[in-house]
Design a protein around this motif. Structure first.
Motif, mmCIF file in Angstrom:
data_model
loop_
_atom_site.group_PDB
_atom_site.id
_atom_site.type_symbol
_atom_site.label_atom_id
_atom_site.label_comp_id
_atom_site.label_asym_id
_atom_site.label_seq_id
_atom_site.Cartn_x
_atom_site.Cartn_y
_atom_site.Cartn_z
ATOM 1 N N GLY A 55 0.777 -1.241 0.000
ATOM 2 C CA GLY A 55 0.000 0.000 0.000
ATOM 3 C C GLY A 55 0.805 1.286 0.000
ATOM 4 O O GLY A 55 0.240 2.371 0.133
ATOM 5 N N CYS A 56 2.116 1.186 -0.161
ATOM 6 C CA CYS A 56 2.921 2.417 -0.133
ATOM 7 C C CYS A 56 2.505 3.365 -1.263
ATOM 8 O O CYS A 56 2.522 4.582 -1.110
ATOM 9 C CB CYS A 56 4.409 2.100 -0.262
ATOM 10 S SG CYS A 56 4.958 0.746 0.795
ATOM 11 N N THR A 57 2.097 2.775 -2.408
ATOM 12 C CA THR A 57 1.743 3.608 -3.565
ATOM 13 C C THR A 57 0.423 4.346 -3.380
ATOM 14 O O THR A 57 0.096 5.218 -4.167
ATOM 15 C CB THR A 57 1.626 2.749 -4.847
ATOM 16 O OG1 THR A 57 0.846 1.595 -4.521
ATOM 17 C CG2 THR A 57 2.983 2.321 -5.360
ATOM 18 N N VAL A 58 -0.319 3.967 -2.344
ATOM 19 C CA VAL A 58 -1.559 4.716 -2.096
ATOM 20 C C VAL A 58 -1.213 6.182 -1.819
ATOM 21 O O VAL A 58 -1.951 7.093 -2.162
ATOM 22 C CB VAL A 58 -2.345 4.104 -0.916
ATOM 23 C CG1 VAL A 58 -3.542 4.961 -0.562
ATOM 24 C CG2 VAL A 58 -2.762 2.691 -1.238
ATOM 25 N N CYS A 59 -0.072 6.377 -1.203
ATOM 26 C CA CYS A 59 0.309 7.752 -0.853
ATOM 27 C C CYS A 59 1.543 8.247 -1.601
ATOM 28 O O CYS A 59 1.626 9.404 -1.972
ATOM 29 C CB CYS A 59 0.579 7.851 0.639
ATOM 30 S SG CYS A 59 -0.832 7.368 1.640
ATOM 31 N N HIS A 60 2.533 7.379 -1.763
ATOM 32 C CA HIS A 60 3.813 7.818 -2.326
ATOM 33 C C HIS A 60 3.861 7.682 -3.833
ATOM 34 O O HIS A 60 3.351 6.716 -4.393
ATOM 35 C CB HIS A 60 4.961 6.989 -1.748
ATOM 36 C CG HIS A 60 5.224 7.300 -0.319
ATOM 37 N ND1 HIS A 60 5.844 8.446 0.098
ATOM 38 C CD2 HIS A 60 4.945 6.592 0.812
ATOM 39 C CE1 HIS A 60 5.938 8.436 1.420
ATOM 40 N NE2 HIS A 60 5.397 7.330 1.878
ATOM 41 N N THR A 61 4.533 8.636 -4.447
ATOM 42 C CA THR A 61 4.756 8.570 -5.885
ATOM 43 C C THR A 61 6.190 8.140 -6.161
ATOM 44 O O THR A 61 7.116 8.628 -5.524
ATOM 45 C CB THR A 61 4.534 9.963 -6.511
ATOM 46 O OG1 THR A 61 3.197 10.356 -6.239
ATOM 47 C CG2 THR A 61 4.773 9.927 -8.008
ATOM 48 N N ARG B 173 1.524 11.773 9.590
ATOM 49 C CA ARG B 173 0.414 11.247 8.795
ATOM 50 C C ARG B 173 0.651 9.828 8.292
ATOM 51 O O ARG B 173 -0.280 9.068 8.116
ATOM 52 C CB ARG B 173 0.159 12.168 7.595
ATOM 53 C CG ARG B 173 -0.398 13.505 7.993
ATOM 54 C CD ARG B 173 -1.865 13.369 8.411
ATOM 55 N NE ARG B 173 -2.430 14.655 8.698
ATOM 56 C CZ ARG B 173 -2.933 15.015 9.867
ATOM 57 N NH1 ARG B 173 -2.902 14.165 10.885
ATOM 58 N NH2 ARG B 173 -3.450 16.198 10.047
ATOM 59 N N MET B 174 1.914 9.495 8.037
ATOM 60 C CA MET B 174 2.156 8.126 7.561
ATOM 61 C C MET B 174 1.882 7.153 8.701
ATOM 62 O O MET B 174 1.263 6.109 8.497
ATOM 63 C CB MET B 174 3.588 7.964 7.066
ATOM 64 C CG MET B 174 3.945 6.514 6.794
ATOM 65 S SD MET B 174 5.351 6.383 5.693
ATOM 66 C CE MET B 174 5.927 4.746 6.116
ATOM 67 N N GLY B 175 2.304 7.526 9.887
ATOM 68 C CA GLY B 175 2.071 6.651 11.033
ATOM 69 C C GLY B 175 0.590 6.484 11.263
ATOM 70 O O GLY B 175 0.065 5.377 11.427
HETATM 71 C C1 HEC Z 1 -1.270 6.979 4.302
HETATM 72 C C2 HEC Z 1 -0.256 7.488 3.446
HETATM 73 C C3 HEC Z 1 1.077 6.762 3.458
HETATM 74 C C4 HEC Z 1 1.319 5.433 3.235
HETATM 75 C C5 HEC Z 1 0.322 4.329 2.957
HETATM 76 C C6 HEC Z 1 2.764 5.288 3.318
HETATM 77 N N1 HEC Z 1 3.355 6.489 3.573
HETATM 78 FE FE1 HEC Z 1 5.345 6.820 3.715
HETATM 79 N N2 HEC Z 1 4.965 8.761 4.198
HETATM 80 C C7 HEC Z 1 3.725 9.340 4.276
HETATM 81 C C8 HEC Z 1 3.861 10.686 4.752
HETATM 82 C C9 HEC Z 1 2.716 11.660 4.980
HETATM 83 C C10 HEC Z 1 5.226 10.902 4.965
HETATM 84 C C11 HEC Z 1 5.882 12.150 5.513
HETATM 85 C C12 HEC Z 1 5.952 12.009 7.016
HETATM 86 C C13 HEC Z 1 6.601 13.156 7.720
HETATM 87 O O1 HEC Z 1 7.782 13.434 7.460
HETATM 88 O O2 HEC Z 1 5.922 13.784 8.560
HETATM 89 C C14 HEC Z 1 5.893 9.671 4.600
HETATM 90 C C15 HEC Z 1 7.276 9.513 4.615
HETATM 91 C C16 HEC Z 1 7.923 8.370 4.147
HETATM 92 C C17 HEC Z 1 9.347 8.283 3.967
HETATM 93 C C18 HEC Z 1 10.351 9.390 4.198
HETATM 94 C C19 HEC Z 1 10.425 10.241 2.969
HETATM 95 C C20 HEC Z 1 11.279 11.469 3.111
HETATM 96 O O3 HEC Z 1 11.871 11.884 2.117
HETATM 97 O O4 HEC Z 1 11.334 12.058 4.192
HETATM 98 C C21 HEC Z 1 9.595 7.027 3.514
HETATM 99 C C22 HEC Z 1 10.943 6.452 3.156
HETATM 100 C C23 HEC Z 1 8.329 6.353 3.417
HETATM 101 N N3 HEC Z 1 7.340 7.198 3.794
HETATM 102 C C24 HEC Z 1 8.167 5.032 3.011
HETATM 103 C C25 HEC Z 1 6.952 4.373 2.957
HETATM 104 C C26 HEC Z 1 6.791 2.955 2.663
HETATM 105 C C27 HEC Z 1 7.916 2.014 2.370
HETATM 106 C C28 HEC Z 1 5.456 2.689 2.706
HETATM 107 C C29 HEC Z 1 4.744 1.354 2.530
HETATM 108 C C30 HEC Z 1 5.044 0.383 3.525
HETATM 109 C C31 HEC Z 1 4.777 3.942 3.040
HETATM 110 N N4 HEC Z 1 5.717 4.935 3.168
HETATM 111 C C32 HEC Z 1 3.400 4.084 3.136
HETATM 112 C C33 HEC Z 1 2.521 8.755 3.940
HETATM 113 C C34 HEC Z 1 2.354 7.414 3.677
#
Ligand code: HEC
Ligand SMILES: [Cu+2]
Length: 358
Positions: free
Chosen positions: A256-262, A327-329
């Motif tokens: 599900g990482c792609t749900v949010c990340h590009t 927000r990711m947490g």
């Molecule tokens: C619900 C949306 C969401 C999902 C799903 C999500 N992320 Fe994220 N992610 C975020 C957000 C928002 C941040 C920025 C958090 C912050 O710095 O406050 C983040 C930050 C990160 C970062 C740090 C990027 C940077 O340049 O600081 C990484 C690496 C990352 N995510 C990896 C992952 C991976 C791997 C997954 C899948 C397991 C994942 N994320 C799933 C929303 C999400």
């Protein structure tokens, strides 16, 4: 009845005050990474000059007024045997004219440089500039270079000696953009675009910080400015424009990482494209840092952690523990609880994948 009056020795008061002043003063020390007293660019320098003009004018007013007050208090104390009231005076034209003219002059001394600086800094100089659109998110920064089609997060690369013009906005609440050594604060307001510009004179690393309370992780909403020679900057842009260095890891889509990340590139279509469409139309769903060239960044989570395998592992396993409230947490945590948790092997694969995104 015995009244115990609280008597604090003068020496103690003086000593305590001196200590307090020293502690406060240390915050202004120029070598402090977020000191405004060590400007590294034209905008910050002009702002410091303005600050000094106002500060010393205010210091002058303070010393004169307090001096006159203290003098009057001691000079005209009630003396032994004195009548209850000294002679009262009403109206003194020369005095009144003087204390109207002096403040008016002080206002002029402050207003002229203030207004000149405001106008001088309003528009970027003519000629070549680097345009950046900065979007604040709770609690990280998105930097988009529309002219070269690059989007990154939390680390703003700029060439030196060239005006950087910023379009500032916010995706959620009000934030404020601040790079103490390069430029003063500008608010980032949802549905509105503010503009500012600045320049760095020397290559180096400068620290930025959100300067408007914006929620739980406000204090951890930092960013970095990497000022480079034009050649280094061009090389950085070229690297960011390149397609991702590795094909998308299976886990990245599956978990599900792609749900949010590009991550740009051929794998990025589908869900992600639809999400970006929504974003372009001003309806962001879950905006998150663009990870296409994640491994070219030095930090993660808005300058909170150095980018290392260990820190990434910690972050992916429990982002909310590393950066409370983020927000990711909050969202991914809910997502994983509802779906499936990440195994150690998943996390290892994700770390390896992200670290390969040069
Ligand atoms: C619900 C949306 C969401 C999902 C799903 C999500 N992320 Fe994220 N992610 C975020 C957000 C928002 C941040 C920025 C958090 C912050 O710095 O406050 C983040 C930050 C990160 C970062 C740090 C990027 C940077 O340049 O600081 C990484 C690496 C990352 N995510 C990896 C992952 C991976 C791997 C997954 C899948 C397991 C994942 N994320 C799933 C929303 C999400
Ligand atoms: Cu903020």
């Amino acid at each position: 009845m015995v009244v115990h009056s609280l008597r604090i020795p003068w020496r103690l008061i003086i000593l305590a005050s001196l200590m307090l002043v020293t502690v406060l003063w240390s915050g202004c020390y120029p070598s402090n990474p977020q000191s405004t007293f060590d400007p590294a660019g034209r905008i910050a320098r002009e702002q410091l000059t303005l600050f000094q003009i106002i500060f010393w004018t205010a210091a002058f007013v303070f010393v004169v007024v307090e001096g006159a007050l203290i003098y009057a208090v001691f000079r005209f104390r009630k003396k032994a045997g004195q009548q209850p009231l000294p002679k009262q005076t009403h109206g003194n034209t020369p005095l009144e004219v003087t204390w109207t003219i002096i403040p008016a002059l002080i206002l002029v001394v402050i207003a002229v440089p203030t207004i000149t600086t405001i106008f001088a800094q309003a528009d970027a100089p003519e000629g070549e500039v680097v345009r950046v659109k900065a979007v604040a998110h709770q609690w990280w920064w998105e930097f988009n270079y529309p002219e070269v089609g690059v989007t990154t997060a939390n680390e703003l690369h700029i060439p030196i000696n060239k005006p950087i013009t910023l379009q500032l906005t916010s995706q959620d609440v009000i934030h404020s953009f601040w790079i103490p050594k390069l430029a003063g604060k500008t608010d980032m307001i949802p549905t509105r675009t503010n503009a500012m510009w600045f320049e760095a004179e020397e290559p180096g690393l400068f620290y930025g910080q959100c300067a408007e309370f914006c929620g739980t992780a406000h204090a951890l909403m930092r960013f970095r400015v990497i000022a480079q020679s034009q050649a280094e900057f061009d090389a950085w842009v070229a690297a960011q424009q390149a397609p991702p260095a590795a094909p998308m890891a299976r886990e990245f889509g599956l978990k599900g990482c792609t749900v949010c990340h590009t991550v740009n590139g051929p794998d990025a279509e589908g869900v992600q494209e639809r999400r970006m469409d929504g974003f372009r139309q001003g309806q962001p769903q879950f905006p998150a840092p663009n990870l296409t060239h994640f491994a070219t960044r030095d930090t993660l989570a808005a300058g909170l952690l150095e980018r290392s395998d260990d820190n990434l592992r910690r972050w992916i396993q429990d982002p909310g523990e590393v950066k409370p409230g983020n927000r990711m947490g909050e969202l991914a945590g809910a997502y994983h609880n509802a779906n499936q948790s990440l195994s150690d092997a998943d996390v290892a694969a994700l770390v390896a994948y992200l670290q390969s995104l040069k």
